[in-house]
Design an enzyme around this catalytic site. Structure first.
Site, PDB file in Angstrom:
ATOM      1  N   HIS A  99       0.843  -1.197   0.000  1.00  0.00           N
ATOM      2  CA  HIS A  99       0.000   0.000   0.000  1.00  0.00           C
ATOM      3  C   HIS A  99       0.874   1.242   0.000  1.00  0.00           C
ATOM      4  O   HIS A  99       2.008   1.216   0.465  1.00  0.00           O
ATOM      5  CB  HIS A  99      -0.946   0.015   1.205  1.00  0.00           C
ATOM      6  CG  HIS A  99      -0.251  -0.199   2.516  1.00  0.00           C
ATOM      7  ND1 HIS A  99       0.111  -1.451   2.970  1.00  0.00           N
ATOM      8  CD2 HIS A  99       0.160   0.675   3.463  1.00  0.00           C
ATOM      9  CE1 HIS A  99       0.703  -1.343   4.143  1.00  0.00           C
ATOM     10  NE2 HIS A  99       0.758  -0.057   4.457  1.00  0.00           N
ATOM     11  N   HIS A 101       0.889   5.161   1.302  1.00  0.00           N
ATOM     12  CA  HIS A 101       0.267   6.180   2.155  1.00  0.00           C
ATOM     13  C   HIS A 101       0.369   7.545   1.485  1.00  0.00           C
ATOM     14  O   HIS A 101       1.436   7.918   0.984  1.00  0.00           O
ATOM     15  CB  HIS A 101       1.032   6.330   3.484  1.00  0.00           C
ATOM     16  CG  HIS A 101       0.985   5.168   4.402  1.00  0.00           C
ATOM     17  ND1 HIS A 101       0.141   5.109   5.479  1.00  0.00           N
ATOM     18  CD2 HIS A 101       1.709   4.020   4.441  1.00  0.00           C
ATOM     19  CE1 HIS A 101       0.347   3.987   6.148  1.00  0.00           C
ATOM     20  NE2 HIS A 101       1.299   3.297   5.532  1.00  0.00           N
TER      21      HIS A 101
HETATM   22  P1  5GP Z   1       1.781   0.255   7.429  1.00  0.00           P
HETATM   23  O1  5GP Z   1       2.185   0.470   8.867  1.00  0.00           O
HETATM   24  O2  5GP Z   1       1.682  -1.209   7.101  1.00  0.00           O
HETATM   25  O3  5GP Z   1       2.627   1.015   6.437  1.00  0.00           O
HETATM   26  O4  5GP Z   1       0.338   0.903   7.292  1.00  0.00           O
HETATM   27  C1  5GP Z   1      -0.823   0.219   7.584  1.00  0.00           C
HETATM   28  C2  5GP Z   1      -1.886   1.260   7.799  1.00  0.00           C
HETATM   29  O5  5GP Z   1      -3.149   0.603   7.776  1.00  0.00           O
HETATM   30  C3  5GP Z   1      -1.786   1.999   9.129  1.00  0.00           C
HETATM   31  O6  5GP Z   1      -1.620   3.387   8.897  1.00  0.00           O
HETATM   32  C4  5GP Z   1      -3.107   1.687   9.820  1.00  0.00           C
HETATM   33  O7  5GP Z   1      -3.634   2.796  10.501  1.00  0.00           O
HETATM   34  C5  5GP Z   1      -3.997   1.263   8.678  1.00  0.00           C
HETATM   35  N1  5GP Z   1      -5.021   0.306   9.040  1.00  0.00           N
HETATM   36  C6  5GP Z   1      -4.889  -0.782   9.841  1.00  0.00           C
HETATM   37  N2  5GP Z   1      -6.051  -1.450   9.920  1.00  0.00           N
HETATM   38  C7  5GP Z   1      -6.928  -0.778   9.137  1.00  0.00           C
HETATM   39  C8  5GP Z   1      -8.308  -0.993   8.825  1.00  0.00           C
HETATM   40  O8  5GP Z   1      -8.945  -1.935   9.270  1.00  0.00           O
HETATM   41  N3  5GP Z   1      -8.883  -0.090   7.971  1.00  0.00           N
HETATM   42  C9  5GP Z   1      -8.186   0.969   7.457  1.00  0.00           C
HETATM   43  N4  5GP Z   1      -8.847   1.811   6.627  1.00  0.00           N
HETATM   44  N5  5GP Z   1      -6.904   1.203   7.749  1.00  0.00           N
HETATM   45  C10 5GP Z   1      -6.280   0.338   8.578  1.00  0.00           C
END
Ligand code: 5GP
Ligand code: ZN
Length: 138
Positions: A99, A101
């Protein structure tokens, strides 16, 4: 992937605030955002990270980031944004489904995205360059 949160969001099993969707991607609001408009671009097919994604799909994802960034800029009147894409736990990846951001930045928001700069000798930079070229040149 049966236990992947983002696959469940893509399939509709889990709800999300979706701001854009096409054949390849869903773009949703982060559920635990850094601030208003923090969004995530998610490929519809499960792929864990930058090391596994098809380059063409990655290209489409970053192209879409330009479109969504423009929309967030206009929607919130912001001019500054971080694009963050984590791969692996050491980088901060917590959801193992690729993903991107989009993080709008505002004065005094306190968000920290960064690293501590180092100052290697030029000969060390040369060695590092050669190491990478050895792989790219294969
Ligand atoms: P990472 O830390 O893997 O780069 O980002 C994962 C992101 O997914 C985090 O910013 C977190 O807030 C978001 N996230 C986690 N669970 C969910 C969810 O159930 N729904 C949504 N919309 N975002 C989520
Ligand atoms: Zn997934």
């Amino acid at each position: 992937m049966s236990d992947c949160i983002f696959c469940k969001i893509v399939s509709g099993e889990f709800s999300s605030f979706t701001i854009y969707e096409d054949d390849d991607f869903k773009v949703i609001l982060d559920r635990f955002p850094s601030g208003d408009g923090h969004s995530l671009i998610i490929p519809k097919t499960h792929v864990a990270n930058i090391f596994e994604i098809d380059p063409e799909l990655a290209g489409k994802a970053f192209s879409l980031a330009v479109k969504i960034a423009g929309a967030l800029k206009e929607a919130f009147g912001i001019t500054d944004m971080n694009i963050v894409q984590n791969n692996g736990p050491l980088s901060g990846q917590t959801v193992d489904h690729f993903h991107i951001h989009l993080i709008p930045r505002r004065k005094g928001d306190g968000i920290k995205v960064g690293w501590k700069p180092t100052d290697p000798a030029e000969e060390d930079l040369e060695k590092i360059k050669e190491k990478i070229l050895g792989v790219l040149g294969k």
